[in-house]
Design an enzyme around this catalytic site. Sequence first.
Site, PDB file in Angstrom:
ATOM      1  CG  ASP A  21      -2.097   0.892   1.115  1.00  0.00           C
ATOM      2  OD1 ASP A  21      -2.317   1.452   0.015  1.00  0.00           O
ATOM      3  OD2 ASP A  21      -2.808   1.075   2.113  1.00  0.00           O
ATOM      4  NE  ARG A  34      -4.323   6.583  -7.394  1.00  0.00           N
ATOM      5  CZ  ARG A  34      -4.136   6.290  -6.115  1.00  0.00           C
ATOM      6  NH1 ARG A  34      -3.884   7.235  -5.248  1.00  0.00           N
ATOM      7  NH2 ARG A  34      -4.210   5.044  -5.700  1.00  0.00           N
ATOM      8  CG  ASN A  69      -7.557  -2.243  -6.058  1.00  0.00           C
ATOM      9  OD1 ASN A  69      -6.618  -3.006  -5.842  1.00  0.00           O
ATOM     10  ND2 ASN A  69      -7.861  -1.270  -5.205  1.00  0.00           N
TER      11      ASN A  69
HETATM   12  C1  FPP Z   1      -1.882   0.093  -3.459  1.00  0.00           C
HETATM   13  O1  FPP Z   1      -1.423   1.430  -3.396  1.00  0.00           O
HETATM   14  C2  FPP Z   1      -1.308  -0.604  -4.610  1.00  0.00           C
HETATM   15  C3  FPP Z   1      -2.026  -1.187  -5.626  1.00  0.00           C
HETATM   16  C4  FPP Z   1      -3.487  -1.173  -5.671  1.00  0.00           C
HETATM   17  C5  FPP Z   1      -1.355  -1.822  -6.779  1.00  0.00           C
HETATM   18  C6  FPP Z   1      -0.112  -2.607  -6.480  1.00  0.00           C
HETATM   19  C7  FPP Z   1       0.598  -2.871  -7.743  1.00  0.00           C
HETATM   20  C8  FPP Z   1       1.935  -2.870  -7.907  1.00  0.00           C
HETATM   21  C9  FPP Z   1       2.898  -2.693  -6.791  1.00  0.00           C
HETATM   22  C10 FPP Z   1       2.533  -3.009  -9.261  1.00  0.00           C
HETATM   23  C11 FPP Z   1       2.449  -4.303  -9.939  1.00  0.00           C
HETATM   24  C12 FPP Z   1       2.701  -5.486  -9.120  1.00  0.00           C
HETATM   25  C13 FPP Z   1       3.139  -6.681  -9.578  1.00  0.00           C
HETATM   26  C14 FPP Z   1       3.069  -7.835  -8.662  1.00  0.00           C
HETATM   27  C15 FPP Z   1       3.666  -6.907 -10.919  1.00  0.00           C
HETATM   28  P1  FPP Z   1      -2.493   2.592  -3.528  1.00  0.00           P
HETATM   29  O2  FPP Z   1      -2.659   2.912  -4.968  1.00  0.00           O
HETATM   30  O3  FPP Z   1      -3.753   2.222  -2.837  1.00  0.00           O
HETATM   31  O4  FPP Z   1      -1.768   3.765  -2.768  1.00  0.00           O
HETATM   32  P2  FPP Z   1      -2.467   4.936  -1.906  1.00  0.00           P
HETATM   33  O5  FPP Z   1      -3.174   4.260  -0.763  1.00  0.00           O
HETATM   34  O6  FPP Z   1      -1.303   5.752  -1.466  1.00  0.00           O
HETATM   35  O7  FPP Z   1      -3.391   5.677  -2.821  1.00  0.00           O
END
Ligand code: FPP
Length: 248
Positions: A21, A34, A69
């Site tokens: 996260d 983002r 998501n």
């Molecule tokens: C949460 O941060 C992250 C995600 C929803 C996506 C995670 C994806 C990756 C790390 C990239 C691809 C992964 C692989 C395994 C190839 P957020 O967007 O909710 O952050 P925030 O809470 O700060 O808005």
Amino acid sequence: MDNKSYIDPENIPQHVAIIMDGNGRWAKQHGEDRIFGHHEGVNSVREIVEACGEIGVKYLTLYAFSTENWNRPKDEVDALMELLVATISLETPNLHSKGVKLHVIGDVKSLPQSCQAELNESIKITANNNKVNLILALSYSSKWEITNAVKQIAEKVKSNQIELKDINSNLIDKHLNTSAFPDPELMIRTSGEHRISNFLLWQLAYAEFYFTNTLWPEFRKEDFYKAILSYQKRERRFGLTGEQIQQP
Ligand code: FPP
């Protein structure tokens, strides 16, 4: 000394699950959009998979995309799917050379065809590896998974394949997406949020939780080793008393 050298090799969790996260907040702090944060997050994924190989963690589950998501702005969802396809394609030779076996849990059929094809290819290529099992939770939510398990079990009762008395914890385990894996002993969530967010609700019943304020794109091997050290200091009681656990 660094964190890694303090790790007890006799007490390594077999399975670590991570809620990655903070990508969006990290990007904002850097004046970027983002998706830039998600791109940076891939570097952390690479490091943590490597770290698992180095200390002997056999299973690593990453919450990469939740059922919820899908409700994010379309631009972000599309960009995340493209990033997944590109990352799997680019990283598969590297994963393969390090003995990593790829698995996916979640509603895979809801992913774009290109994504499903890339995942299937990578799963095929890495099928015979056994150093680290990398399990990507994609279009995954625990309530979705448990609901499916309940439906499958109900069908089996209805068609007399099993009886009501056969339903127990083991049978439920067998109907989850994670049936081939042990339950995680440690769950890490980055970015300072203290929630479980519909992730492995059943499987984390006895897991130790580790929360860090570090945002996912900044989470590195040393942070991971710090989480392992924290895990190693915990007394896991499984409902027993401390005295019972200490008995030889
Ligand atoms: C949460 O941060 C992250 C995600 C929803 C996506 C995670 C994806 C990756 C790390 C990239 C691809 C992964 C692989 C395994 C190839 P957020 O967007 O909710 O952050 P925030 O809470 O700060 O808005």
